[in-house]
Design a protein around this motif. Structure first.
Motif, PDB file in Angstrom:
ATOM      1  N   PHE A  66      29.792  59.117  64.560  1.00  0.00           N
ATOM      2  CA  PHE A  66      30.752  58.273  65.273  1.00  0.00           C
ATOM      3  C   PHE A  66      32.096  58.249  64.545  1.00  0.00           C
ATOM      4  N   PHE A  67      33.175  58.226  65.331  1.00  0.00           N
ATOM      5  CA  PHE A  67      34.527  58.193  64.790  1.00  0.00           C
ATOM      6  C   PHE A  67      35.216  56.892  65.200  1.00  0.00           C
ATOM      7  N   THR A  68      35.394  55.979  64.264  1.00  0.00           N
ATOM      8  CA  THR A  68      36.196  54.758  64.376  1.00  0.00           C
ATOM      9  C   THR A  68      36.098  54.116  65.762  1.00  0.00           C
ATOM     10  N   VAL A  69      34.952  53.545  66.038  1.00  0.00           N
ATOM     11  CA  VAL A  69      34.678  52.960  67.348  1.00  0.00           C
ATOM     12  C   VAL A  69      35.319  51.575  67.433  1.00  0.00           C
ATOM     13  N   TYR A  70      35.965  51.288  68.573  1.00  0.00           N
ATOM     14  CA  TYR A  70      36.603  49.985  68.767  1.00  0.00           C
ATOM     15  C   TYR A  70      36.400  49.534  70.203  1.00  0.00           C
ATOM     16  N   GLY A  71      36.644  48.248  70.458  1.00  0.00           N
ATOM     17  CA  GLY A  71      36.548  47.709  71.808  1.00  0.00           C
ATOM     18  C   GLY A  71      36.014  46.290  71.790  1.00  0.00           C
ATOM     19  N   PRO A  72      35.846  45.673  72.969  1.00  0.00           N
ATOM     20  CA  PRO A  72      35.324  44.309  73.056  1.00  0.00           C
ATOM     21  C   PRO A  72      33.989  44.148  72.325  1.00  0.00           C
ATOM     22  N   TRP A  73      33.831  42.992  71.703  1.00  0.00           N
ATOM     23  CA  TRP A  73      32.664  42.645  70.892  1.00  0.00           C
ATOM     24  C   TRP A  73      32.626  43.415  69.575  1.00  0.00           C
ATOM     25  N   GLY A  74      33.767  43.983  69.170  1.00  0.00           N
ATOM     26  CA  GLY A  74      33.826  44.755  67.941  1.00  0.00           C
ATOM     27  C   GLY A  74      33.642  43.923  66.687  1.00  0.00           C
ATOM     28  N   ARG A  75      33.389  44.615  65.591  1.00  0.00           N
ATOM     29  CA  ARG A  75      33.092  43.957  64.319  1.00  0.00           C
ATOM     30  C   ARG A  75      34.341  43.308  63.733  1.00  0.00           C
ATOM     31  N   PRO A  76      34.203  42.103  63.154  1.00  0.00           N
ATOM     32  CA  PRO A  76      35.358  41.408  62.574  1.00  0.00           C
ATOM     33  C   PRO A  76      35.833  41.979  61.253  1.00  0.00           C
ATOM     34  N   ASP A  77      35.087  42.942  60.682  1.00  0.00           N
ATOM     35  CA  ASP A  77      35.539  43.567  59.432  1.00  0.00           C
ATOM     36  C   ASP A  77      36.314  44.853  59.683  1.00  0.00           C
ATOM     37  N   MET A  78      36.518  45.206  60.949  1.00  0.00           N
ATOM     38  CA  MET A  78      37.236  46.434  61.275  1.00  0.00           C
ATOM     39  C   MET A  78      38.664  46.131  61.708  1.00  0.00           C
ATOM     40  N   SER A  79      39.523  47.152  61.607  1.00  0.00           N
ATOM     41  CA  SER A  79      40.963  46.936  61.741  1.00  0.00           C
ATOM     42  C   SER A  79      41.405  46.331  63.073  1.00  0.00           C
ATOM     43  N   PRO A  80      40.869  46.696  64.234  1.00  0.00           N
ATOM     44  CA  PRO A  80      41.355  46.052  65.463  1.00  0.00           C
ATOM     45  C   PRO A  80      41.203  44.534  65.430  1.00  0.00           C
ATOM     46  N   TYR A  81      40.045  44.072  64.969  1.00  0.00           N
ATOM     47  CA  TYR A  81      39.787  42.630  64.892  1.00  0.00           C
ATOM     48  C   TYR A  81      40.655  41.987  63.807  1.00  0.00           C
ATOM     49  N   LEU A  82      40.674  42.601  62.626  1.00  0.00           N
ATOM     50  CA  LEU A  82      41.438  42.046  61.509  1.00  0.00           C
ATOM     51  C   LEU A  82      42.925  41.953  61.840  1.00  0.00           C
ATOM     52  N   PHE A  83      43.467  43.034  62.412  1.00  0.00           N
ATOM     53  CA  PHE A  83      44.895  43.052  62.718  1.00  0.00           C
ATOM     54  C   PHE A  83      45.235  42.053  63.818  1.00  0.00           C
ATOM     55  N   THR A  84      44.445  42.034  64.879  1.00  0.00           N
ATOM     56  CA  THR A  84      44.704  41.117  65.991  1.00  0.00           C
ATOM     57  C   THR A  84      44.659  39.671  65.524  1.00  0.00           C
ATOM     58  N   GLU A  85      43.634  39.324  64.770  1.00  0.00           N
ATOM     59  CA  GLU A  85      43.488  37.956  64.282  1.00  0.00           C
ATOM     60  C   GLU A  85      44.643  37.563  63.371  1.00  0.00           C
ATOM     61  N   SER A  86      45.014  38.453  62.455  1.00  0.00           N
ATOM     62  CA  SER A  86      46.088  38.136  61.513  1.00  0.00           C
ATOM     63  C   SER A  86      47.432  37.983  62.218  1.00  0.00           C
ATOM     64  N   GLY A 106      42.786  50.689  75.915  1.00  0.00           N
ATOM     65  CA  GLY A 106      41.642  50.230  75.133  1.00  0.00           C
ATOM     66  C   GLY A 106      41.985  49.044  74.248  1.00  0.00           C
ATOM     67  N   ILE A 107      43.173  49.073  73.628  1.00  0.00           N
ATOM     68  CA  ILE A 107      43.602  47.955  72.794  1.00  0.00           C
ATOM     69  C   ILE A 107      43.841  46.713  73.643  1.00  0.00           C
ATOM     70  N   ASN A 108      44.408  46.889  74.817  1.00  0.00           N
ATOM     71  CA  ASN A 108      44.580  45.742  75.720  1.00  0.00           C
ATOM     72  C   ASN A 108      43.238  45.107  76.065  1.00  0.00           C
ATOM     73  N   GLU A 109      42.243  45.945  76.337  1.00  0.00           N
ATOM     74  CA  GLU A 109      40.905  45.432  76.642  1.00  0.00           C
ATOM     75  C   GLU A 109      40.354  44.642  75.455  1.00  0.00           C
ATOM     76  N   PHE A 110      40.554  45.175  74.249  1.00  0.00           N
ATOM     77  CA  PHE A 110      40.042  44.476  73.071  1.00  0.00           C
ATOM     78  C   PHE A 110      40.770  43.158  72.846  1.00  0.00           C
ATOM     79  N   VAL A 111      42.099  43.171  72.913  1.00  0.00           N
ATOM     80  CA  VAL A 111      42.877  41.957  72.659  1.00  0.00           C
ATOM     81  C   VAL A 111      42.549  40.884  73.690  1.00  0.00           C
TER      82      VAL A 111
END
Length: 336
Positions: A179-199, A321-326
């Motif tokens: 797997f290569f850097t998987v992201y999306g809804p329900w993603g892990r809070p230790d990964m960059s999409p979650y960390l960056f969005t939250e911060s 994809g980022i819009n879906e995650f955010v």
């Protein structure tokens, strides 16, 4: 068809389980619900699965040998998707023993269950991290991967070797998916999409490693799930063209295969951050930091073999994809 999914409360595990349930399969999910990150997120993922018919959950640690033996003997699984693992490159520098327990001992218990109960096909999670010091781009499944740069990567490489041994000795069909850097809804809070969005939303600085000079092959979760579901029904057979004098790392004279699952489109980290900023509607305060031990500068998946064998094709563009995650993040955290 009855399928065992290990790590069913995890990010990829939940989505794979949901897809297989929607296809009409019976799914038994197991997970130890450890505290590596917020257990409530894992429990809420499971709630999504409990809404669907033909799903059962068993709280179980794959490193528990007797419990795994009993589970396999009692359930009569036909296929297994192993997604349970201690994840995270940087955390493997802090707690290496957790990786041996889950990723090595746990995976051995999965292999033994598959061997003794005649499983038709074991699909298991490997990782792009196995490419390590390899800088030949894109990363190809026929490349040598003998130089990992983190213990996490070493355990995933070990999984591939262990699976090949069982394919060779016992005829167990196995397929490893890098797997290569998987992201999306329900993603892990230790990964960059979650960390960056939250911060960004909370006006906290984000940590940007290697001063932003990184590239990642960000792959949307729905594309990954499509690949897993397709490959589950493609049971590998011995490669008639395998040459023992010039062995191909991705195949074997045993029923064994390795594939990449990625987007085949590496994105610069700064572009990724800008995409999140646009979706969130705020600029990030960036704390530029040096390269971290265990990291690599770029990942880039060659996916031609997966295209040829099962018709895999990633479809989700990064901005969508980022819009879906955010949107999911805001809804889940009541920030919409």
């Amino acid at each position: 068809m009855k399928v065992l999914i290990t790590g069913a409360a995890g990010f990829i595990g939940m989505h794979v389980a949901r897809r297989l349930l929607e296809q009409g399969r019976e799914v038994v999910g197991i997970d130890n619900l450890n505290s590596y990150y917020d257990v409530r997120l894992k429990e809420n993922r499971l709630k999504q699965l409990f809404r669907l018919p033909r799903f059962r959950f068993v709280k179980l640690d794959i490193s528990d040998r007797s419990a795994m033996e009993n589970l396999f003997a009692a359930e009569g699984f036909q296929r297994v998707v192993n997604l349970a693992a201690q994840a995270g490159v940087r955390y493997s520098l802090k707690d290496p023993h957790a990786y041996i327990s889950s990723n090595i001992i746990g995976f051995l218990n999965v292999l033994e269950g598959c061997r003794h109960e005649g499983i038709e096909h074991l699909v298991y999670a490997s990782s792009s991290s196995v490419y390590g010091l390899n800088t030949s781009m894109p990363f190809g499944i026929h490349d040598n991967v003998d130089h990992p740069v983190s213990l996490y990567a070493a355990t995933k490489k070990s999984n591939e070797l262990m699976a090949h041994t069982y394919s060779h000795l016992y005829g167990l069909p196995t397929t490893g998916l890098r797997f290569f850097t998987v992201y999306g809804p329900w993603g892990r809070p230790d990964m960059s999409p979650y960390l960056f969005t939250e911060s960004i939303l909370k006006d906290r600085p984000i940590e940007v490693f290697n001063n932003g000079r990184m590239k990642r092959d960000f792959t949307y979760i729905d594309d990954v799930v499509d690949g897993v579901a397709r490959i589950l029904d493609k049971i590998p057979e011995p490669d008639a063209n395998f040459q023992c004098m010039n062995p191909d790392p991705a195949s074997s004279q045993a029923p064994y295969r390795i594939y990449n699952i990625g987007n085949h489109n590496p994105i610069e980290l700064m572009t990724f951050i800008e995409t999140i900023e646009k979706a969130v509607g705020k600029r990030a305060v960036k704390n530029l930091l040096p390269m971290q031990p265990g990291d690599v500068e770029e990942t880039y998946a060659e996916i031609e073999e997966l295209r040829q064998i099962v018709g895999f094709e990633p479809h989700m563009p990064l901005d969508k994809g980022i819009n879906e995650f955010v949107n999911w993040y805001k809804s889940y955290n009541s920030l919409a």
